[in-house]
Design an enzyme around this catalytic site. Structure first.
Site, PDB file in Angstrom:
ATOM      1  N   ARG A  16      26.920 -19.788 -20.215  1.00 29.34           N
ATOM      2  CA  ARG A  16      27.962 -20.360 -19.342  1.00 29.34           C
ATOM      3  C   ARG A  16      28.735 -19.251 -18.633  1.00 29.34           C
ATOM      4  O   ARG A  16      28.943 -19.299 -17.423  1.00 29.34           O
ATOM      5  CB  ARG A  16      28.918 -21.241 -20.169  1.00 29.34           C
ATOM      6  CG  ARG A  16      28.353 -22.593 -20.545  1.00 29.34           C
ATOM      7  CD  ARG A  16      29.239 -23.320 -21.557  1.00 29.34           C
ATOM      8  NE  ARG A  16      29.087 -22.740 -22.875  1.00 29.34           N
ATOM      9  CZ  ARG A  16      28.173 -23.132 -23.770  1.00 29.34           C
ATOM     10  NH1 ARG A  16      27.384 -24.133 -23.504  1.00 29.34           N
ATOM     11  NH2 ARG A  16      28.070 -22.517 -24.938  1.00 29.34           N
ATOM     12  N   THR A  95      33.342 -13.300 -28.693  1.00 23.59           N
ATOM     13  CA  THR A  95      34.254 -13.573 -29.811  1.00 23.59           C
ATOM     14  C   THR A  95      33.456 -13.809 -31.094  1.00 23.59           C
ATOM     15  O   THR A  95      32.230 -13.905 -31.065  1.00 23.59           O
ATOM     16  CB  THR A  95      35.129 -14.805 -29.508  1.00 23.59           C
ATOM     17  OG1 THR A  95      34.271 -15.934 -29.258  1.00 23.59           O
ATOM     18  CG2 THR A  95      36.025 -14.568 -28.308  1.00 23.59           C
ATOM     19  N   HIS A 149      38.140 -26.651 -27.516  1.00 20.77           N
ATOM     20  CA  HIS A 149      37.009 -26.148 -26.727  1.00 20.77           C
ATOM     21  C   HIS A 149      35.867 -27.169 -26.733  1.00 20.77           C
ATOM     22  O   HIS A 149      35.849 -28.087 -27.545  1.00 20.77           O
ATOM     23  CB  HIS A 149      36.491 -24.823 -27.300  1.00 20.77           C
ATOM     24  CG  HIS A 149      37.364 -23.643 -26.990  1.00 20.77           C
ATOM     25  ND1 HIS A 149      38.438 -23.300 -27.769  1.00 20.77           N
ATOM     26  CD2 HIS A 149      37.319 -22.736 -25.988  1.00 20.77           C
ATOM     27  CE1 HIS A 149      39.017 -22.227 -27.259  1.00 20.77           C
ATOM     28  NE2 HIS A 149      38.364 -21.860 -26.176  1.00 20.77           N
ATOM     29  N   LYS A 153      30.768 -24.583 -28.549  1.00 25.71           N
ATOM     30  CA  LYS A 153      31.375 -23.333 -29.021  1.00 25.71           C
ATOM     31  C   LYS A 153      31.089 -23.151 -30.508  1.00 25.71           C
ATOM     32  O   LYS A 153      31.292 -24.065 -31.308  1.00 25.71           O
ATOM     33  CB  LYS A 153      32.881 -23.328 -28.750  1.00 25.71           C
ATOM     34  CG  LYS A 153      33.535 -22.011 -29.146  1.00 25.71           C
ATOM     35  CD  LYS A 153      34.909 -21.840 -28.541  1.00 25.71           C
ATOM     36  CE  LYS A 153      35.591 -20.560 -28.987  1.00 25.71           C
ATOM     37  NZ  LYS A 153      34.861 -19.328 -28.605  1.00 25.71           N
TER      38      LYS A 153
HETATM   39  N1  LIG Z   1      36.855 -13.385 -23.577  1.00 30.92           N
HETATM   40  C1  LIG Z   1      36.788 -14.439 -22.762  1.00 30.92           C
HETATM   41  O1  LIG Z   1      37.559 -14.547 -21.781  1.00 30.92           O
HETATM   42  C2  LIG Z   1      35.764 -15.481 -23.002  1.00 30.92           C
HETATM   43  C3  LIG Z   1      34.911 -15.323 -24.061  1.00 30.92           C
HETATM   44  N2  LIG Z   1      33.887 -16.200 -24.259  1.00 30.92           N
HETATM   45  C4  LIG Z   1      32.964 -15.853 -25.325  1.00 30.92           C
HETATM   46  O2  LIG Z   1      31.773 -15.359 -24.703  1.00 30.92           O
HETATM   47  C5  LIG Z   1      30.656 -15.648 -25.510  1.00 30.92           C
HETATM   48  C6  LIG Z   1      29.612 -16.408 -24.698  1.00 30.92           C
HETATM   49  O3  LIG Z   1      30.137 -17.678 -24.328  1.00 30.92           O
HETATM   50  P1  LIG Z   1      29.232 -18.691 -23.490  1.00 30.92           P
HETATM   51  O4  LIG Z   1      28.801 -18.082 -22.214  1.00 30.92           O
HETATM   52  O5  LIG Z   1      29.981 -19.979 -23.467  1.00 30.92           O
HETATM   53  O6  LIG Z   1      27.975 -18.835 -24.488  1.00 30.92           O
HETATM   54  P2  LIG Z   1      26.491 -19.368 -24.188  1.00 30.92           P
HETATM   55  O7  LIG Z   1      25.961 -19.835 -25.497  1.00 30.92           O
HETATM   56  O8  LIG Z   1      26.508 -20.286 -23.025  1.00 30.92           O
HETATM   57  O9  LIG Z   1      25.707 -18.042 -23.744  1.00 30.92           O
HETATM   58  C7  LIG Z   1      25.358 -17.023 -24.649  1.00 30.92           C
HETATM   59  C8  LIG Z   1      24.454 -16.034 -23.913  1.00 30.92           C
HETATM   60  O10 LIG Z   1      24.207 -14.945 -24.809  1.00 30.92           O
HETATM   61  C9  LIG Z   1      22.793 -14.788 -24.901  1.00 30.92           C
HETATM   62  N3  LIG Z   1      22.443 -14.275 -26.217  1.00 30.92           N
HETATM   63  C10 LIG Z   1      22.513 -14.891 -27.411  1.00 30.92           C
HETATM   64  N4  LIG Z   1      22.086 -14.079 -28.389  1.00 30.92           N
HETATM   65  C11 LIG Z   1      21.721 -12.932 -27.787  1.00 30.92           C
HETATM   66  C12 LIG Z   1      21.174 -11.710 -28.253  1.00 30.92           C
HETATM   67  N5  LIG Z   1      20.909 -11.517 -29.548  1.00 30.92           N
HETATM   68  N6  LIG Z   1      20.945 -10.721 -27.359  1.00 30.92           N
HETATM   69  C13 LIG Z   1      21.196 -10.915 -26.035  1.00 30.92           C
HETATM   70  N7  LIG Z   1      21.699 -12.046 -25.532  1.00 30.92           N
HETATM   71  C14 LIG Z   1      21.951 -13.041 -26.401  1.00 30.92           C
HETATM   72  C15 LIG Z   1      22.206 -16.155 -24.661  1.00 30.92           C
HETATM   73  O11 LIG Z   1      20.839 -16.022 -24.294  1.00 30.92           O
HETATM   74  P3  LIG Z   1      19.783 -17.234 -24.593  1.00 30.92           P
HETATM   75  O12 LIG Z   1      20.248 -18.359 -23.705  1.00 30.92           O
HETATM   76  O13 LIG Z   1      18.462 -16.658 -24.211  1.00 30.92           O
HETATM   77  O14 LIG Z   1      19.918 -17.550 -26.065  1.00 30.92           O
HETATM   78  C16 LIG Z   1      23.095 -16.610 -23.518  1.00 30.92           C
HETATM   79  O15 LIG Z   1      22.679 -15.996 -22.308  1.00 30.92           O
HETATM   80  C17 LIG Z   1      31.201 -16.416 -26.721  1.00 30.92           C
HETATM   81  O16 LIG Z   1      31.426 -15.489 -27.768  1.00 30.92           O
HETATM   82  C18 LIG Z   1      32.524 -16.983 -26.207  1.00 30.92           C
HETATM   83  O17 LIG Z   1      33.437 -17.230 -27.231  1.00 30.92           O
HETATM   84  C19 LIG Z   1      33.694 -17.272 -23.441  1.00 30.92           C
HETATM   85  C20 LIG Z   1      34.531 -17.503 -22.391  1.00 30.92           C
HETATM   86  C21 LIG Z   1      35.638 -16.616 -22.074  1.00 30.92           C
HETATM   87  O1  LIG Z   2      33.778 -19.973 -26.005  1.00 28.37           O
HETATM   88  C1  LIG Z   2      34.542 -20.243 -25.043  1.00 28.37           C
HETATM   89  O2  LIG Z   2      34.266 -21.093 -24.206  1.00 28.37           O
HETATM   90  C2  LIG Z   2      35.799 -19.475 -24.932  1.00 28.37           C
HETATM   91  N1  LIG Z   2      36.000 -18.520 -25.772  1.00 28.37           N
HETATM   92  C3  LIG Z   2      37.101 -17.633 -25.816  1.00 28.37           C
HETATM   93  C4  LIG Z   2      37.791 -17.707 -27.160  1.00 28.37           C
HETATM   94  O3  LIG Z   2      37.095 -17.778 -28.190  1.00 28.37           O
HETATM   95  O4  LIG Z   2      39.013 -17.649 -27.205  1.00 28.37           O
HETATM   96  C5  LIG Z   2      38.005 -17.745 -24.619  1.00 28.37           C
HETATM   97  C6  LIG Z   2      38.080 -19.091 -23.969  1.00 28.37           C
HETATM   98  O5  LIG Z   2      39.011 -19.876 -24.631  1.00 28.37           O
HETATM   99  C7  LIG Z   2      36.736 -19.784 -23.827  1.00 28.37           C
END
Ligand SMILES: NC(=O)C1=CN([C@@H]2O[C@H](COP(=O)(O)OP(=O)(O)OC[C@H]3O[C@@H](n4cnc5c(N)ncnc54)[C@H](OP(=O)(O)O)[C@@H]3O)[C@@H](O)[C@H]2O)C=CC1
Ligand SMILES: O=C(O)C1=N[C@H](C(=O)O)C[C@H](O)C1
Length: 237
Positions: A16, A95, A149, A153
């Site tokens: 995402r 995270t 969320h 998640k």
């Molecule tokens: N700090 C912030 O502002 C925010 C943080 N987050 C955090 O970001 C992270 C990702 O969120 P989100 O995009 O919703 O998650 P998704 O599950 O949508 O995406 C995860 C991505 O990571 C890839 N992935 C998983 N395992 C591996 C690996 N071992 N090596 C390489 N790539 C890998 C997946 O690939 P594949 O599809 O091939 O499995 C996919 O592309 C979470 O930890 C979330 O909490 C999210 C939003 C905001």
């Molecule tokens: O996994 C998410 O979607 C998000 N993760 C972050 C968190 O763990 O705080 C930030 C945001 O809230 C979205």
């Protein structure tokens, strides 16, 4: 004066957040050029002109200035090691990292510029300040942090809830946490301070992931070429 685009590696590219980052880089003048998109699995070698790599192919990615990582804890060690090996900066929003991974990130920041944040939105950066101040001004009040969320998640409490909790603790409060997983909620955090007869609520609601992606891209452009160190995202936003 023209500046060369920041060469970006997007780690977690099919997710995402990865998709939001790639779209913003395509649509807007972000000052960035995506030279590699990495996910656990990839279905094509090139998508929209961006070379794609599976996690197992990470060692073969071309030169990059900054990696932006929004993946999962199981992918974090590999991208951190690659950034160290290449002398590249790391911006990570992943995270659910373990204490050992956080310690590895601290150690890495003696070698590369690194910026990790549980939330890349400006609103949450401000919320941290408000929570710390409220906790200081309200000794003895109950402090509760409720986060909501989407159902996909994996970690709970959210990274943001834990970081807000740390801010409350720094102000002397002892926060309790509650997590809701429902529908497609992007991310909501409520910090409540309560005492007999009164209650204060401080809340942030994200309705769009672009706020996180824009913040991460902004930090990436600010991190290129910096000396090694652990950079506070709130100062770079
Ligand atoms: N700090 C912030 O502002 C925010 C943080 N987050 C955090 O970001 C992270 C990702 O969120 P989100 O995009 O919703 O998650 P998704 O599950 O949508 O995406 C995860 C991505 O990571 C890839 N992935 C998983 N395992 C591996 C690996 N071992 N090596 C390489 N790539 C890998 C997946 O690939 P594949 O599809 O091939 O499995 C996919 O592309 C979470 O930890 C979330 O909490 C999210 C939003 C905001
Ligand atoms: O996994 C998410 O979607 C998000 N993760 C972050 C968190 O763990 O705080 C930030 C945001 O809230 C979205």
């Amino acid at each position: 004066m023209t500046t060369t685009p920041v060469r970006l590696l997007i780690h977690g590219a099919t997710g995402r957040m990865g998709q939001a980052l790639l779209r913003l880089c395509r649509e807007q003048d972000s000052g960035c050029e995506v030279v590699a998109a990495v996910a656990r699995r990839v279905d094509a070698r090139v998508v929209d002109g961006v070379p794609q790599f599976a996690a197992a192919e990470l060692a073969g990615v071309p030169a990059f200035d900054v990696a932006i990582d929004f993946s999962l804890p199981e992918g974090f060690d590999a991208i951190l090691s690659l950034c160290i090996a290449r002398g590249a900066a790391l911006v990570s929003g992943t995270t659910g990292l373990s204490d050992a991974q956080k310690a590895q990130l601290d150690t890495a920041s003696t070698k590369i510029p690194a910026a990790w944040a549980s939330n890349f939105s400006l609103g949450v950066a401000v919320l941290h300040e408000l929570v710390a101040r409220a906790a200081t001004l309200l000794p003895g009040w109950d402090c509760d942090i409720v986060e909501a969320h989407h159902t996909r998640k994996l970690d709970a409490p959210s990274g943001t809830a834990l970081t807000l909790g740390a801010a409350a603790q720094a102000g002397g409060a002892q926060p309790h946490y509650a997590s809701i997983r429902a529908g497609d909620i992007v991310g909501e955090h409520l910090v409540q301070f309560a005492a007999a007869g009164e209650r204060i609520e401080l809340a942030h609601r994200a309705s769009n992931r672009d706020i996180f992606a824009r913040g991460a891209l902004h930090v990436a452009t600010r991190l290129r070429g910096r000396t090694p160190g652990s950079y506070r995202v709130a100062e770079l936003l």
